[in-house]
Design an enzyme around this catalytic site. Structure first.
Site, short mmCIF file in Angstrom:
data_model
loop_
_atom_site.label_atom_id
_atom_site.label_comp_id
_atom_site.label_asym_id
_atom_site.label_seq_id
_atom_site.Cartn_x
_atom_site.Cartn_y
_atom_site.Cartn_z
N CYS A 48 -2.66 11.17 3.87
CA CYS A 48 -3.57 12.25 4.26
C CYS A 48 -3.17 12.80 5.64
O CYS A 48 -2.13 13.45 5.77
CB CYS A 48 -5.01 11.78 4.19
SG CYS A 48 -6.20 13.14 4.14
N HIS A 151 -5.26 9.80 -1.15
CA HIS A 151 -5.44 8.41 -0.71
C HIS A 151 -5.08 7.42 -1.81
O HIS A 151 -5.96 6.91 -2.51
CB HIS A 151 -6.88 8.19 -0.24
CG HIS A 151 -7.17 8.85 1.06
ND1 HIS A 151 -7.03 8.20 2.26
CD2 HIS A 151 -7.54 10.12 1.34
CE1 HIS A 151 -7.32 9.03 3.24
NE2 HIS A 151 -7.63 10.20 2.71
N GLU A 153 -4.29 4.43 -1.57
CA GLU A 153 -4.79 3.08 -1.29
C GLU A 153 -6.09 2.77 -2.04
O GLU A 153 -6.48 1.60 -2.16
CB GLU A 153 -4.96 2.85 0.23
CG GLU A 153 -6.15 3.53 0.86
CD GLU A 153 -5.95 4.98 1.26
OE1 GLU A 153 -6.79 5.49 2.03
OE2 GLU A 153 -4.98 5.63 0.81
#
Length: 172
Positions: A48, A151, A153
């Site tokens: 990001c 994102h 993750e």
């Protein structure tokens, strides 16, 4: 890793045109870390705002406020939960990102109001949203330097898992 702040537009020779919550000390620290890592073969993953930082640190610029700059029906600051996808992106077939996720289209979550504008030195775009917003960049000289606007993750999709797994395998 990005965060709830923006890079000072002075770093890419612009006046403030929609940047919010600027944190110069953190930005300067992260630019220094990125530039040091770029001199190594260690893998670099910008997530990001991390993608945006890598681009600016390499001489690129940002769109400071997507909604004020382009007409789009995509909510790049998605209204649904961050652990859900919100829009699709197209991945360039000849990119490192494509080799990792093995798909030309994936769905991503989205939590940003800024994005890469002019690419920094030795960066190429490897994925776009349907409105033209750059969703991923990769370095042409570094062995593993990837920036993504979403994102991964959160590990929502197979593509997210593949990115994190590939990054970790190169970090070992």
């Amino acid at each position: 890793t990005g965060g709830n702040f923006d890079i000072n537009p002075k770093l890419y020779s612009e006046n403030n045109g929609g940047s919010r919550n600027i944190k110069d000390k953190r930005t300067n620290f992260e630019v220094d870390i990125f530039q040091r890592f770029l001199l190594t073969t260690k893998p670099i993953l910008g997530i990001c705002g991390g993608e945006q930082l890598m681009n600016v640190a390499s001489g690129g610029s940002l769109i400071q406020d997507i909604d004020k700059s382009i007409k789009t029906s995509i909510y790049h600051e998605q209204k649904n939960s961050r652990d859900e996808v919100s829009h699709e992106i197209s991945i360039k077939r000849n990119s490192k990102l494509y080799k990792i996720v093995k798909s030309e289209q994936i769905k991503v979550n989205s939590a940003h109001h800024q994005s890469v504008n002019n690419l920094g030195k030795n960066f190429v775009s490897s994925a776009l949203a349907s409105d033209g917003i750059i969703e991923a960049i990769e370095h042409t000289n570094h062995p593993w330097c990837l920036g993504v606007q979403w994102h991964p993750e959160f590990l929502i999709t197979k593509a997210d898992n593949a990115i994190i797994k590939d990054f970790v395998s190169h970090a070992r």
